[in-house]
Scaffold this motif. Sequence first.
Motif, PDB file in Angstrom:
ATOM      1  N   ASN A   1      35.411  39.258  39.939  1.00  0.00           N
ATOM      2  CA  ASN A   1      34.524  39.992  40.846  1.00  0.00           C
ATOM      3  C   ASN A   1      35.243  40.548  42.058  1.00  0.00           C
ATOM      4  OD1 ASN A   1      32.181  39.533  39.307  1.00  0.00           O
ATOM      5  ND2 ASN A   1      32.029  37.460  40.145  1.00  0.00           N
ATOM      6  N   HIS A   2      36.414  40.039  42.353  1.00  0.00           N
ATOM      7  CA  HIS A   2      37.158  40.486  43.530  1.00  0.00           C
ATOM      8  C   HIS A   2      38.445  41.169  43.109  1.00  0.00           C
ATOM      9  CE1 HIS A   2      34.534  38.354  46.320  1.00  0.00           C
ATOM     10  NE2 HIS A   2      34.558  37.340  45.459  1.00  0.00           N
ATOM     11  N   LYS A   3      38.958  41.973  43.993  1.00  0.00           N
ATOM     12  CA  LYS A   3      40.182  42.719  43.713  1.00  0.00           C
ATOM     13  C   LYS A   3      41.344  41.759  43.424  1.00  0.00           C
ATOM     14  CE  LYS A   3      42.710  46.671  45.536  1.00  0.00           C
ATOM     15  NZ  LYS A   3      42.835  47.618  46.644  1.00  0.00           N
ATOM     16  N   SER A   4      41.428  40.704  44.212  1.00  0.00           N
ATOM     17  CA  SER A   4      42.521  39.743  44.018  1.00  0.00           C
ATOM     18  C   SER A   4      42.361  38.995  42.693  1.00  0.00           C
ATOM     19  CB  SER A   4      42.566  38.756  45.178  1.00  0.00           C
ATOM     20  OG  SER A   4      41.354  38.036  45.266  1.00  0.00           O
ATOM     21  N   ALA A   5      41.121  38.730  42.308  1.00  0.00           N
ATOM     22  CA  ALA A   5      40.881  38.040  41.037  1.00  0.00           C
ATOM     23  C   ALA A   5      41.222  38.946  39.859  1.00  0.00           C
ATOM     24  CB  ALA A   5      39.436  37.579  40.952  1.00  0.00           C
ATOM     25  N   GLU A   6      40.970  40.237  40.000  1.00  0.00           N
ATOM     26  CA  GLU A   6      41.329  41.193  38.948  1.00  0.00           C
ATOM     27  C   GLU A   6      42.841  41.253  38.775  1.00  0.00           C
ATOM     28  OE1 GLU A   6      39.498  44.792  40.259  1.00  0.00           O
ATOM     29  OE2 GLU A   6      37.498  44.189  39.588  1.00  0.00           O
ATOM     30  N   LYS A   7      43.553  41.242  39.904  1.00  0.00           N
ATOM     31  CA  LYS A   7      45.018  41.256  39.847  1.00  0.00           C
ATOM     32  C   LYS A   7      45.530  39.972  39.194  1.00  0.00           C
ATOM     33  CE  LYS A   7      49.167  41.609  42.669  1.00  0.00           C
ATOM     34  NZ  LYS A   7      49.717  41.772  44.027  1.00  0.00           N
ATOM     35  N   ARG A   8      44.953  38.841  39.568  1.00  0.00           N
ATOM     36  CA  ARG A   8      45.353  37.562  38.992  1.00  0.00           C
ATOM     37  C   ARG A   8      45.131  37.577  37.471  1.00  0.00           C
ATOM     38  NH1 ARG A   8      48.853  34.609  40.047  1.00  0.00           N
ATOM     39  NH2 ARG A   8      48.280  34.752  42.220  1.00  0.00           N
ATOM     40  N   ASP A   9      44.032  38.198  37.038  1.00  0.00           N
ATOM     41  CA  ASP A   9      43.741  38.306  35.611  1.00  0.00           C
ATOM     42  C   ASP A   9      44.796  39.142  34.902  1.00  0.00           C
ATOM     43  OD1 ASP A   9      42.056  37.824  33.315  1.00  0.00           O
ATOM     44  OD2 ASP A   9      41.453  39.923  33.468  1.00  0.00           O
ATOM     45  N   ARG A  10      45.183  40.251  35.510  1.00  0.00           N
ATOM     46  CA  ARG A  10      46.230  41.105  34.923  1.00  0.00           C
ATOM     47  C   ARG A  10      47.552  40.350  34.833  1.00  0.00           C
ATOM     48  NH1 ARG A  10      44.276  44.968  38.637  1.00  0.00           N
ATOM     49  NH2 ARG A  10      46.178  44.747  39.874  1.00  0.00           N
ATOM     50  N   GLN A  11      47.903  39.647  35.907  1.00  0.00           N
ATOM     51  CA  GLN A  11      49.166  38.901  35.916  1.00  0.00           C
ATOM     52  C   GLN A  11      49.164  37.797  34.861  1.00  0.00           C
ATOM     53  OE1 GLN A  11      49.224  37.657  40.029  1.00  0.00           O
ATOM     54  NE2 GLN A  11      50.639  39.295  40.602  1.00  0.00           N
ATOM     55  N   SER A  12      48.025  37.146  34.715  1.00  0.00           N
ATOM     56  CA  SER A  12      47.928  36.063  33.726  1.00  0.00           C
ATOM     57  C   SER A  12      48.144  36.586  32.317  1.00  0.00           C
ATOM     58  CB  SER A  12      46.558  35.387  33.815  1.00  0.00           C
ATOM     59  OG  SER A  12      46.423  34.741  35.050  1.00  0.00           O
ATOM     60  N   LYS A  13      47.571  37.754  32.027  1.00  0.00           N
ATOM     61  CA  LYS A  13      47.739  38.341  30.692  1.00  0.00           C
ATOM     62  C   LYS A  13      49.203  38.675  30.424  1.00  0.00           C
ATOM     63  CE  LYS A  13      43.103  40.226  30.344  1.00  0.00           C
ATOM     64  NZ  LYS A  13      42.267  41.431  30.395  1.00  0.00           N
ATOM     65  N   VAL A  14      49.870  39.268  31.408  1.00  0.00           N
ATOM     66  CA  VAL A  14      51.284  39.631  31.241  1.00  0.00           C
ATOM     67  C   VAL A  14      52.129  38.382  31.040  1.00  0.00           C
ATOM     68  CG1 VAL A  14      53.289  40.606  32.425  1.00  0.00           C
ATOM     69  CG2 VAL A  14      51.105  41.799  32.493  1.00  0.00           C
TER      70      VAL A  14
END
Length: 90
Positions: free
Chosen positions: A3-16
């Motif tokens: 729901n937050h910009k930082s959480a979206e970034k964390r999600d992208r980093q986790s996938k990578v």
Amino acid sequence: MANHKSAEKRDRQSKVRRLRNRMSKSTMKTAIRQVEEAIVSGSEEQAKAALQAAIPVIYKTATKGTVHKNTAARKVSRLTKRVNKMQPLA
């Protein structure tokens, strides 16, 4: 969902990171499988060559943090022991 910009970034980093770790672990497992196949085939020289190629791959996987360093050491130790058992006692 994030729901937050930082959480979206964390999600992208986790996938990578997950993909990178999966690739590294897969490479390690392939190297181990090659050693085991050489042991089963009974070719001592091929097993030694495969082991020498596998050891750096296993330790590199541990260095990157994909597997624990003790896990890597244990895998190398067990593979080495199996390859050494192939040698006829002189």
